[in-house]
Design a protein around this motif. Structure first.
Motif, mmCIF file in Angstrom:
data_model
loop_
_atom_site.group_PDB
_atom_site.id
_atom_site.type_symbol
_atom_site.label_atom_id
_atom_site.label_comp_id
_atom_site.label_asym_id
_atom_site.label_seq_id
_atom_site.Cartn_x
_atom_site.Cartn_y
_atom_site.Cartn_z
ATOM 1 N N GLU A 142 0.730 -1.488 -0.183
ATOM 2 C CA GLU A 142 0.356 0.268 0.052
ATOM 3 C C GLU A 142 0.850 1.060 0.077
ATOM 4 N N LYS A 143 1.813 1.406 0.898
ATOM 5 C CA LYS A 143 2.902 2.648 0.737
ATOM 6 C C LYS A 143 3.368 2.382 -0.643
ATOM 7 N N GLN A 196 -7.670 12.480 -1.398
ATOM 8 C CA GLN A 196 -6.764 12.108 -1.160
ATOM 9 C C GLN A 196 -5.667 12.930 -0.413
ATOM 10 N N HIS A 252 2.023 14.392 -1.820
ATOM 11 C CA HIS A 252 2.599 13.650 -1.841
ATOM 12 C C HIS A 252 3.772 14.278 -1.736
ATOM 13 N N ARG A 298 2.207 4.914 -11.765
ATOM 14 C CA ARG A 298 2.165 4.724 -10.369
ATOM 15 C C ARG A 298 0.367 4.609 -9.736
ATOM 16 N N GLU A 315 3.936 9.914 0.712
ATOM 17 C CA GLU A 315 2.645 10.314 1.452
ATOM 18 C C GLU A 315 2.816 10.774 2.292
ATOM 19 N N ASN A 343 -6.979 3.884 -3.202
ATOM 20 C CA ASN A 343 -8.077 4.766 -2.692
ATOM 21 C C ASN A 343 -9.786 4.594 -1.551
ATOM 22 N N ASP A 379 -2.289 3.846 -6.451
ATOM 23 C CA ASP A 379 -2.565 4.219 -4.947
ATOM 24 C C ASP A 379 -4.024 3.953 -4.326
ATOM 25 N N HIS A 388 3.640 2.803 -4.484
ATOM 26 C CA HIS A 388 2.962 3.476 -5.145
ATOM 27 C C HIS A 388 3.729 2.624 -6.139
#
Length: 152
Positions: A37-38, A97, A100, A86, A111, A90, A88, A40
Motif C-alpha cells: 500500500e505505501k 486524497q 505526495h 503509479r 505521503e 483509495n 495508490d 506507489h
C-alpha cells in the motif's frame, strides 16, 4: 492483518456492486496492492509481484484489473515526473486524497496525510463559484536521506 481483511472486503463489495467478479487474477492483484500500500507501484511492478505468486497471470490481465480498479475509484492512477503511471489505494471515503513528496534524486515518494488546502478550496469556491471535488498536490524536492548523503 485485520485492516487488510476489511479493506479486501470493501474492494470485493465495490467490484460486486459494479458487476465485476473477484476472479483469482483480480484477487491476487488486489492482494499485492494491499500488501504494498505505501509503495506507489507501477503496473509492471504490480505484475512482477503478482506473477511471483502465480506464474500463469499475464501483464494484460494485470493492466485490465488496474484499469477496472481505477474506474471504480478503488485506486488512483498517479503520474509523477518520471512519466510512469503509479497506483495508490483509495480506501478513504473522504472528499480528498493525500498529497505526495517526490524526491528528485532517488525518486522516493512519501505521503502527506494532512489536507492543508481546505481554506484555499473554500476561497476558490466562494470567489469563482467553482465546486471543488478533489485536488492533487505533489511537492518536488530532496528527501532527508538524499540531503544527508550530499553532506557526507
Amino acid at each position: 492483518m485485520k485492516k487488510l481483511d476489511s479493506s479486501f472486503k470493501v474492494i470485493k463489495k465495490k467490484l460486486h456492486e459494479a458487476g465485476f467478479k473477484l476472479t483469482p487474477q483480480r484477487e491476487l492483484t488486489v492482494e499485492v496492492l494491499l500488501e504494498k500500500e505505501k509503495d506507489h507501484l507501477s503496473a509492471e511492478e504490480v505484475y512482477l509481484l503478482v506473477k511471483a505468486k502465480n506464474t500463469g497471470i499475464g501483464l494484460a490481465t494485470v493492466y485490465r484489473t488496474l484499469e477496472i480498479l481505477t474506474e471504480l475509484q478503488i485506486i488512483n492512477k498517479l503520474t509523477f515526473q518520471d512519466g510512469i503511471a503509479r497506483y495508490d489505494l483509495n480506501m478513504n471515503e473522504d472528499k480528498h486524497q493525500h498529497h505526495h513528496l517526490l524526491c528528485l534524486k532517488c525518486g522516493k515518494i512519501e505521503e502527506v496525510k494532512n489536507d492543508m488546502l481546505l481554506e484555499i478550496e473554500m476561497e476558490i469556491e466562494k470567489e469563482y463559484h467553482f465546486i471543488v471535488k478533489d485536488h492533487r498536490l505533489t511537492f518536488h524536492g530532496i528527501c532527508n536521506e538524499c540531503a544527508s548523503n550530499q553532506l557526507n
